[in-house]
Design an enzyme around this catalytic site. Structure first.
Site, PDB file in Angstrom:
ATOM      1  CD  GLU A 186      -3.260   0.628   1.955  1.00 19.34           C
ATOM      2  OE1 GLU A 186      -3.957   1.556   2.396  1.00 19.34           O
ATOM      3  OE2 GLU A 186      -3.503  -0.565   2.180  1.00 19.34           O
ATOM      4  CE1 TYR A 242      -4.093  -3.280   9.005  1.00 18.57           C
ATOM      5  CE2 TYR A 242      -6.228  -3.612  10.056  1.00 18.57           C
ATOM      6  CZ  TYR A 242      -5.473  -3.117   9.010  1.00 18.57           C
ATOM      7  OH  TYR A 242      -6.085  -2.450   7.981  1.00 18.57           O
ATOM      8  CG  ASP A 287      -3.092  -1.193   5.576  1.00 16.48           C
ATOM      9  OD1 ASP A 287      -1.920  -1.604   5.650  1.00 16.48           O
ATOM     10  OD2 ASP A 287      -3.446  -0.066   5.967  1.00 16.48           O
TER      11      ASP A 287
END
Length: 690
Positions: free
Chosen positions: A9, A308, A105
């Site tokens: 990303e 995360y 992600d």
């Protein structure tokens, strides 16, 4: 040799993957090794087409063209990142590329970032998915060893597409309808509008609130006090009524009715999800939701010490239970309790935290196996890390146990309840304070003296919403996701519909106007919450994407029709009494990144509301001077003593001194700095020469 194309990303993630995978050959747009070619996006490289991209006639905003519901909404490259998109396309079509790995992600938007790219470049080779919850070396290696077929995440992509199309249809059509009808920039959307309404509703409750006086009756026994229990806690509205009741109580004999002691055990709170951590950070440190997310993202991506961040779960999946001891070991130097819990076998004393059914895309926010280097963290990063570690430590701590003694005292039919708490086991609640020991020895049936007092009190108004409490309401009604809620609040602030006042949020006059103009169904959180639930169901494969879009299209038609028929009047509070010097039309005040400005409602005239503060210092008082735009051009002025100075032209500022002039000036300065010979020294020199 055949290689896989890995799409991340952002460049920082690509760099880290390249380091772990040994992909060392670096170029401007990718890293390359024996097995992988790793490239990156810059967030989204593509977006949904705008109406004018689909049909030229839609470039002009006209009420009669609405609603705009195209049969197909395609993609278009973002202008500033077209070069990287072309580079990815070139890599994808190389003969030695056998397939792709989506390494964006691990969430709905991350899936969209990569899928948009693969769709645009017409990628027709096998695609796999890297799905990890931390950026540590171990997690990355394990993730690449267990890549999953991208087809397993087709429903997640369908949910991302549905979300994008829904926001396009409703946000674009309603915004265009309001803007064209009322001739002002009025932005609305399926999530931001009910979010704005929450803040406004609380503000209205506060404005309508009138404090009321009421009385309570206190009974004192030794050093303890208790309040008379009443069916209506604020039922005594005047003092005479309270005094009459006290007189009645004194006529009865007070006796201890019951004395009961019970133990209460309280487990430590579960680990954080993103929303709760944002709420706590806002309450404790005044951090905005967006700032908190940025800090945790840094801990995740750069320092690699937390899992995360964009998670909506407070639970852990059973498959990571075996990793907790290693995570605890990484905290030994950071928190002394870690060594203690390791000595006890790293036993989790809150087994309820393991619940696969309550873990969605990602488990709760916990530390990784990477030891933290606290000196590398900023003050706010360290604060966030400590909060996450504190919750994690609670999983290994004993329960907080208290012994609560309740004694009821009866005066006829009226009851006073005394409560005393004694800490039996501190457990995880190390900072709890024990209630001082009372001198009262409670015995059932004992007579209690009638030591009454009357206390005057006022009802309190509701508190204005902070970012933390607003996030809680958004979560309760299912508005947005943990990943998007912070940006929704920021968008409302940028649109001048919401503003920050200290730690609280307030709706601007423009925002209040918008809520009167926009459809009531869009203001209500119920409909938007229902749509968000549908998006989650699509991600789980339980609902159909096409059926959802059909429902959104029908709602769009209704919303636009209601705006067209509305007879509500609009008053633009941003228009001032000042006139444009060029066309004499009113000036409108606007917030920009450069401060507040006045813009003409008719022509292109624009000027700052307040002078811009420069770094140029006043020669008299040395305070910063402001820049004033005069008829003869810009100049500096000191607001403290009125000193003015001419601003040098850009050409003069950039003009470089020649080497010859530089040497001449240095020689002159050096000569000037040499001390002159004193008369005494001259006389001595002459005497020595003879």
């Amino acid at each position: 040799m055949r290689k896989k194309l890995v799409i991340t990303e952002k460049p920082s993630v690509a760099k880290e993957l390249a380091k772990v995978l040994g992909t060392n050959q670096k170029t401007k747009t990718y890293f390359e090794g024996d097995q992988y070619v790793i490239t990156w996006a810059f967030g989204h490289l593509l977006s949904l087409q705008l109406p004018e991209d689909i049909k030229k006639e839609w470039q002009q905003w006209r009420l009669e063209d609405l609603p705009i519901i195209p049969k197909h909404i395609g993609l278009k490259p973002l202008p500033k990142t077209g070069g990287q998109l072309k580079a990815i396309s070139h890599l994808a079509h190389r003969q030695d590329i056998s397939g792709a790995v989506i390494a964006t992600d691990s969430g709905r938007e991350g899936e969209a970032v990569a899928r948009y790219i693969l769709e645009w470049i017409k990628f027709d080779k096998p695609v796999e998915r890297l799905w990890i919850s931390s950026q540590t070396t171990k997690a990355i290696k394990d993730g690449f060893a267990n890549l999953k077929p991208a087809k397993q995440f087709d429903n997640l992509y369908a949910s991302a597409l549905a979300r994008g199309h829904a926001d396009w249809l409703i946000g674009l059509n309603v915004t265009r309808a309001l803007t064209t009808k009322y001739e002002d920039n009025l932005s609305a959307g399926r999530v931001q509008t009910p979010t704005l309404a929450f803040v406004n509703e609380t503000a209205q409750q506060i404005s309508r609130f009138k404090p009321e006086k009421y009385y309570t009756i206190q009974l004192k026994v030794g050093q303890e006090q208790a309040t008379l229990q009443m069916a209506k806690p604020q039922g005594l509205k005047d003092r005479a009524q309270a005094e009459t009741l006290v007189a009645k109580l004194k006529q009865a004999q007070g006796k201890v009715g019951s004395v009961k002691t019970s133990q209460k055990s309280q487990a430590a709170p579960l680990p954080y999800d993103l929303t709760e951590l944002q709420q706590v950070a806002n309450a404790m440190y005044g951090l905005s939701a967006k700032k908190t997310l940025s800090l945790i993202q840094s801990l995740y991506e750069i320092h690699k010490v937390v899992s995360y961040p964009r998670t909506d779960s407070k639970y852990l999946s059973t498959d990571i239970e075996g990793t907790l001891k290693e995570r605890l070991s990484a905290l030994v130097k950071f928190d002394p309790r870690a060594k203690q819990y390791l000595g006890q076998g790293a036993k989790v004393k809150q087994p309820a935290v393991f619940n696969d059914r309550k873990v969605t895309d990602h488990y709760a926010l916990i530390p990784t196996e990477e030891p933290v280097r606290a000196e590398k963290l900023s003050t706010d990063e360290l604060r966030m890390y400590r909060l996450i570690v504190e919750r994690f430590m609670g999983l290994f701590a004993d329960q907080y146990v208290t012994a609560v003694t309740k004694a009821t005292v009866q005066f006829g039919d009226h009851t006073f309840t005394f409560k005393q708490t004694k800490v039996v086991q501190q457990g995880w609640h190390a900072d709890s304070k024990e209630t001082p020991t009372t001198s009262v020895d409670w015995q059932e049936g004992a007579v209690v003296p009638a030591d009454f007092s009357i206390k005057e009190q006022l009802t309190s108004a509701p508190k204005p919403l902070t970012e933390g409490t607003l996030l809680g309401k958004m979560e309760h009604y299912g508005l947005g996701t943990p990943a998007t809620r912070a940006e929704i609040i920021e968008k409302l602030v940028r649109s001048e519909l919401l503003e920050r006042r200290g730690h609280s949020l307030a709706v601007t006059p423009k925002g209040q106007q918008l809520l009167k103009l926009v459809n009531k169904t869009l203001v209500s959180p119920e409909l938007t919450g229902k749509w968000e639930n549908s998006l989650e169901a699509i991600a789980r494969g339980q609902e159909n994407q096409k059926a959802f879009i059909t429902e959104i299209e029908a709602a769009t038609k209704t919303l636009v029709s209601e705006i067209k028929k509305s007879e509500t009047e609009y008053h633009d509070f941003a228009i001032t009494n000042k006139k444009c010097p060029e066309c004499d039309h009113p000036l409108k005040e606007r917030n920009t990144r450069d401060g507040k400005v006045y813009v003409c409602t008719n022509c292109h005239y624009r000027r700052r509301k307040d002078p811009k503060v420069s770094n140029h210092r006043c020669p008299q008082c040395h305070k910063k001077m402001v820049i004033i735009e005069g008829q003869a051009g810009a100049y500096f002025r000191c607001l403290n003593d009125g000193t003015t100075e001419k601003m040098l032209d850009k050409k003069d500022c950039k003009k470089k001194i020649s080497k010859h002039e530089e040497r001449r000036l240095i020689q002159k300065v050096n000569q000037e700095e040499e001390p002159a010979e004193s008369p005494l020294a001259a006389a001595l020199r002459k005497a020595m020469e003879k």
